[in-house]
Design a protein around this motif. Sequence first.
Motif, PDB file in Angstrom:
ATOM      1  N   GLU A 523       0.824  -1.212   0.000  1.00 28.66           N
ATOM      2  CA  GLU A 523       0.000   0.000   0.000  1.00 28.66           C
ATOM      3  C   GLU A 523       0.854   1.256   0.000  1.00 28.66           C
ATOM      4  OE1 GLU A 523      -3.765   0.810   0.479  1.00 28.66           O
ATOM      5  OE2 GLU A 523      -3.309  -0.789  -0.939  1.00 28.66           O
ATOM      6  N   ILE A 524       1.985   1.215   0.688  1.00 24.91           N
ATOM      7  CA  ILE A 524       2.823   2.396   0.847  1.00 24.91           C
ATOM      8  C   ILE A 524       3.804   2.551  -0.309  1.00 24.91           C
ATOM      9  CG2 ILE A 524       4.477   3.556   2.352  1.00 24.91           C
ATOM     10  CD1 ILE A 524       1.584   3.269   3.454  1.00 24.91           C
ATOM     11  N   PHE A 525       4.442   1.463  -0.715  1.00 24.93           N
ATOM     12  CA  PHE A 525       5.513   1.541  -1.708  1.00 24.93           C
ATOM     13  C   PHE A 525       5.108   1.036  -3.097  1.00 24.93           C
ATOM     14  CE2 PHE A 525       7.858   1.390   2.347  1.00 24.93           C
ATOM     15  CZ  PHE A 525       8.616   2.549   2.214  1.00 24.93           C
ATOM     16  N   GLY A 526       3.860   0.607  -3.243  1.00 30.71           N
ATOM     17  CA  GLY A 526       3.391   0.184  -4.557  1.00 30.71           C
ATOM     18  C   GLY A 526       3.710  -1.253  -4.900  1.00 30.71           C
ATOM     19  N   GLN A 527       4.618  -1.854  -4.175  1.00 31.67           N
ATOM     20  CA  GLN A 527       5.013  -3.248  -4.400  1.00 31.67           C
ATOM     21  C   GLN A 527       5.421  -3.851  -3.078  1.00 31.67           C
ATOM     22  OE1 GLN A 527       7.319  -4.348  -8.005  1.00 31.67           O
ATOM     23  NE2 GLN A 527       8.905  -4.983  -6.588  1.00 31.67           N
ATOM     24  N   GLY A 528       4.958  -5.063  -2.814  1.00 30.45           N
ATOM     25  CA  GLY A 528       5.277  -5.704  -1.555  1.00 30.45           C
ATOM     26  C   GLY A 528       6.720  -6.157  -1.494  1.00 30.45           C
ATOM     27  N   ILE A 529       7.207  -6.430  -0.286  1.00 32.72           N
ATOM     28  CA  ILE A 529       8.520  -7.066  -0.145  1.00 32.72           C
ATOM     29  C   ILE A 529       8.485  -8.399  -0.882  1.00 32.72           C
ATOM     30  CG2 ILE A 529      10.162  -8.029   1.525  1.00 32.72           C
ATOM     31  CD1 ILE A 529       9.136  -5.949   3.542  1.00 32.72           C
ATOM     32  N   VAL A 530       7.349  -9.073  -0.827  1.00 33.88           N
ATOM     33  CA  VAL A 530       7.059 -10.188  -1.736  1.00 33.88           C
ATOM     34  C   VAL A 530       6.152  -9.617  -2.811  1.00 33.88           C
ATOM     35  CG1 VAL A 530       6.004 -12.462  -1.985  1.00 33.88           C
ATOM     36  CG2 VAL A 530       7.255 -11.890   0.102  1.00 33.88           C
ATOM     37  N   LYS A 531       6.636  -9.569  -4.041  1.00 33.89           N
ATOM     38  CA  LYS A 531       5.887  -8.917  -5.114  1.00 33.89           C
ATOM     39  C   LYS A 531       4.564  -9.608  -5.386  1.00 33.89           C
ATOM     40  CE  LYS A 531       6.506  -7.270  -9.875  1.00 33.89           C
ATOM     41  NZ  LYS A 531       7.447  -7.243 -11.038  1.00 33.89           N
ATOM     42  N   ASP A 590      18.921  -0.590 -10.729  1.00 33.02           N
ATOM     43  CA  ASP A 590      17.699  -1.075 -10.072  1.00 33.02           C
ATOM     44  C   ASP A 590      16.480  -0.432 -10.720  1.00 33.02           C
ATOM     45  OD1 ASP A 590      15.931  -2.220  -8.287  1.00 33.02           O
ATOM     46  OD2 ASP A 590      16.376  -0.835  -6.649  1.00 33.02           O
ATOM     47  N   PRO A 591      16.154  -0.812 -11.967  1.00 32.03           N
ATOM     48  CA  PRO A 591      15.063  -0.138 -12.690  1.00 32.03           C
ATOM     49  C   PRO A 591      13.707  -0.252 -12.012  1.00 32.03           C
ATOM     50  CG  PRO A 591      15.798  -2.108 -13.865  1.00 32.03           C
ATOM     51  CD  PRO A 591      16.800  -1.859 -12.777  1.00 32.03           C
ATOM     52  N   GLU A 592      13.465  -1.349 -11.285  1.00 34.25           N
ATOM     53  CA  GLU A 592      12.174  -1.535 -10.625  1.00 34.25           C
ATOM     54  C   GLU A 592      12.164  -0.985  -9.202  1.00 34.25           C
ATOM     55  OE1 GLU A 592      10.151  -5.312 -11.046  1.00 34.25           O
ATOM     56  OE2 GLU A 592      11.577  -5.885 -12.602  1.00 34.25           O
ATOM     57  N   ASN A 593      13.267  -0.367  -8.786  1.00 33.27           N
ATOM     58  CA  ASN A 593      13.376   0.206  -7.446  1.00 33.27           C
ATOM     59  C   ASN A 593      13.119  -0.843  -6.364  1.00 33.27           C
ATOM     60  OD1 ASN A 593      13.913   2.344  -5.669  1.00 33.27           O
ATOM     61  ND2 ASN A 593      11.753   2.905  -5.517  1.00 33.27           N
ATOM     62  N   ILE A 594      13.577  -2.043  -6.603  1.00 33.03           N
ATOM     63  CA  ILE A 594      13.403  -3.136  -5.640  1.00 33.03           C
ATOM     64  C   ILE A 594      14.125  -2.825  -4.328  1.00 33.03           C
ATOM     65  CG2 ILE A 594      13.993  -5.558  -5.176  1.00 33.03           C
ATOM     66  CD1 ILE A 594      13.543  -6.054  -8.200  1.00 33.03           C
ATOM     67  N   PHE A 595      15.275  -2.143  -4.440  1.00 30.27           N
ATOM     68  CA  PHE A 595      16.097  -1.913  -3.251  1.00 30.27           C
ATOM     69  C   PHE A 595      15.829  -0.553  -2.604  1.00 30.27           C
ATOM     70  CE2 PHE A 595      18.440  -4.812  -6.082  1.00 30.27           C
ATOM     71  CZ  PHE A 595      18.323  -5.948  -5.303  1.00 30.27           C
ATOM     72  N   LEU A 596      14.836   0.173  -3.141  1.00 28.33           N
ATOM     73  CA  LEU A 596      14.277   1.362  -2.498  1.00 28.33           C
ATOM     74  C   LEU A 596      15.322   2.447  -2.216  1.00 28.33           C
ATOM     75  CD1 LEU A 596      11.838  -0.486  -0.082  1.00 28.33           C
ATOM     76  CD2 LEU A 596      11.203   0.851  -2.088  1.00 28.33           C
ATOM     77  N   SER A 597      16.115   2.768  -3.206  1.00 28.33           N
ATOM     78  CA  SER A 597      17.042   3.894  -3.061  1.00 28.33           C
ATOM     79  C   SER A 597      16.378   5.208  -3.427  1.00 28.33           C
ATOM     80  CB  SER A 597      18.280   3.680  -3.936  1.00 28.33           C
ATOM     81  OG  SER A 597      17.937   3.629  -5.305  1.00 28.33           O
ATOM     82  N   ARG A 598      15.093   5.160  -3.706  1.00 24.72           N
ATOM     83  CA  ARG A 598      14.282   6.362  -3.933  1.00 24.72           C
ATOM     84  C   ARG A 598      12.850   6.026  -3.559  1.00 24.72           C
ATOM     85  NH1 ARG A 598      15.334   3.968  -8.852  1.00 24.72           N
ATOM     86  NH2 ARG A 598      13.524   3.385 -10.132  1.00 24.72           N
ATOM     87  N   TYR A 599      12.059   7.048  -3.302  1.00 24.65           N
ATOM     88  CA  TYR A 599      10.644   6.788  -3.076  1.00 24.65           C
ATOM     89  C   TYR A 599       9.973   6.613  -4.434  1.00 24.65           C
ATOM     90  CZ  TYR A 599       5.978   6.837  -1.219  1.00 24.65           C
ATOM     91  OH  TYR A 599       4.702   6.456  -0.887  1.00 24.65           O
ATOM     92  N   PRO A 600       9.115   5.609  -4.593  1.00 21.78           N
ATOM     93  CA  PRO A 600       8.492   5.372  -5.901  1.00 21.78           C
ATOM     94  C   PRO A 600       7.420   6.409  -6.216  1.00 21.78           C
ATOM     95  CG  PRO A 600       7.611   3.853  -4.281  1.00 21.78           C
ATOM     96  CD  PRO A 600       8.723   4.603  -3.596  1.00 21.78           C
ATOM     97  N   ARG A 601       7.293   6.738  -7.473  1.00 27.33           N
ATOM     98  CA  ARG A 601       6.208   7.606  -7.935  1.00 27.33           C
ATOM     99  C   ARG A 601       5.012   6.711  -8.265  1.00 27.33           C
ATOM    100  NH1 ARG A 601       7.503  12.623  -9.865  1.00 27.33           N
ATOM    101  NH2 ARG A 601       5.891  12.452 -11.444  1.00 27.33           N
ATOM    102  N   LEU A 602       3.885   6.919  -7.593  1.00 27.71           N
ATOM    103  CA  LEU A 602       2.739   6.025  -7.729  1.00 27.71           C
ATOM    104  C   LEU A 602       1.478   6.820  -8.020  1.00 27.71           C
ATOM    105  CD1 LEU A 602       3.464   3.866  -4.565  1.00 27.71           C
ATOM    106  CD2 LEU A 602       3.913   3.197  -6.931  1.00 27.71           C
TER     107      LEU A 602
END
Length: 810
Positions: A523-531, A590-602
């Motif tokens: 809900e917060i980051f657009g993708q779960g720790i488990v996708k 990290d094109p999918e921002n899996i490692f969260l080095s930025r906040y995702p735009r959602l």
Amino acid sequence: MVGFLFFNTLFASFDIYLDGFVISTFFHEITFDNKPLTRIIVKSQTFLYAPFLFLLLFSCNEKKSQSNILDSNDQVSYNFHIRPILSDKCFACHGPDANKREAGLRLDMAESAYAALRENPGRHGIVPNDPDASEVYIRLTSEDPGEQMPPPESNLSLSNEEIEIIRKWISQGAEYEPHWAFVKPQKHPLPKVQNQSWPINDIDYFVLQRMEAEGLAPNPEADKNTLIKRISLDLTGLPPQPEWIAAFENDQSEDAYLKALDKLFAQEAFGEKLGALWMDISRYSDSYGYQDDNIRTQWPYRDWVIHAFNTNLPYDEFITWQLAGDLLPANNKEHILATAFNRNHKYTEEGGVIEEEYRVEYVLDKTNTFSKGIIGITMECAQCHDHKYDPISQKEYFELFAFFNNTPEKGYEGDVMQSKPAKTPILWIDKEDTSELLKFINQRDSSRLMVSVMEELDSLRPTYILDRGLYDAPTSQVFPSTPMSVLEFGTNYPKNRLGLAQWTVSKENPLTARVFVNLIWQEIFGQGIVKSTGDFGMQGDLPSHPELLDWLAVDFMGNGWDIKRLLKQILSSATYKQSSFVDRKALEKDPENIFLSRYPRLRLPAENVRDLVLASSGLLVTEIGGPSVKPYQPKGLWEASTSGRGELKTYVQDTGDKLYRRGLYTFIKLTSPPPMPIIFDGSNRDQCEVNRGRTNTPLQALVMLNDPMVLEAASNLALTISKKHEDPSEALREAFVRILSRNPKNEELKVLEHYLKEEKERFTSNMDQAYSLVQVGNYPPKKEEINPDVAAMMQVITMLYNLEETITKI
């Protein structure tokens, strides 16, 4: 490089960066650096340039292959390296499903993989430490089509890298591990990080450790304007009010951010925002589905969900009440109302159906909703046969089915002309209930309410394994139980839904807490720790941060299953507070921002797109709960998908305040879901959904440009601020803050002023066009209130609503 163009930025300007991630609107830039190779200014004729832009963007797309070969000193993990390969390429024929197993070889269990082959007792599938003696490796590397595995006709193959990983694993001893999701989570110690100054709370250590391992660095913290908009949208689904923004900017105290969080948690809109997620999971709708698709009255359940989230009912109780509130020793009507969760599935009202067929169908739906939405396993695969990939047998599926198979509900209750708004068993809610225990139910009149809920039969209905899942093909009898691979049901729990609930929220259960904290993370980051949010099984995605997932799950359970505390932890982290600035090097790594080095735009969820427009315009009615409403909708949609019978055969649009309710309350007819939410990827609610897609289509732009709700909102706001401010620039500033939650930059204000001037000149010479534009919706302004200034301001506001930044959480 990601190609991305949102058509609804029709009036905006773009910076096109040919050497990196593209697209910055004039009003909010996303850049890698300050050196655009090409700048293309796109205004009202964007559609003329759109094909060229798409071609331009996607022509720059380069895919870089990433080797999966591990370093020579790395230990190969069965869970994280081997099982994903075997699951994709081998388990269909050599996995848990005994009916489809070839050559008696099962590769998901050590004892069977190590055993002598049935057809060649002198050979073994896997010989630990000896790949050259392992038939699996021999077959994988064979060039003989008759020996090669997977066989050529399967159209499956392993890459050289995957074969090398398997060889290395066998050489290291071919050690098997239980599936990670079926192992009880442990609270791991915080990992060591190099950048000790960055973490704010424990979450950040896990995230930063992965970043540093990947050669990434976190973004700086976002500015206060961005943060107040972000937390407001995440916790309430509404934009922050201008006075909140000013107060937050002016508050220089160290705990200003935490105070802002607490203020938002206290808003009743919090329950509405989280309630939308649970409506998808509980497949809430306002009609029954199937051909006749008549009206139902499950909305008091929605009121309860909002109330439960607002009062911060612990998640273990939240789940227990919904699964088995009617079976609690000291149950009351609130507990029973919560069990409507199980009854939100579709019901047929068509004559001639076989009652038992549909009754079984309803129990299947309950079983699948529980497994997907609460414990995150795709157990429906085992309805017809043993699960092909997960260690769940058909017998175990129907043992779980048995928990829900003991209610007096029917498969058919009579023809549509006698349809009831609730199906047996029914909870009756009287006016005195809504004045006392159930005061959270928003009941405006004195009529009794009917809600479909759960109830147990006096005697046990026998449950059988159904051959191929067919209702009329019972085989062996089974009794209520749960999959052994997850957690043994044991003898401590009653063999009914209350026992199932207790098993579900046991701290020994490895799935429940993990699944929920993953949902919240999504809900917060657009993708779960488990996708794969609804699939923690062997075909699901591996967690990107497994130790963080376990830490959150254990911490959540250890702190009373406190949902607000969990959210506050996440929103207080440095991980969450990062800027969404896109660095080119980080994007390449990290094109999918899996490692969260930025906040995702959602982009906002469908309901919240509507909410933002209504709230910023001043039209939003903030009433909590109550029956669903029917806002503006194109004519003929319902009528095209109806049998012509029942109360919902024609669409009767609501009037007054009902037109301006939040998106959560929009009436959902299953055979014709509301068009605006569907266009913005809302769930159609015909089954349990744990995540939504995020598409980007021209239809979304057409909605934002033409929907009567958007135009009426623009008209209302234009009239309000034009009356309030003599200076047009001040009116523009207020509109900008209301809609985008920040002050405009000087250059942005100049563009707005120029456009306002152009439009005013146009309407001055054509007042009929001004009247036609502004007088929109059911409650348009009076003709004497309309002038060229108001019409021009409405055009500017419509443009602001059509900016990508407006409906994006950044």
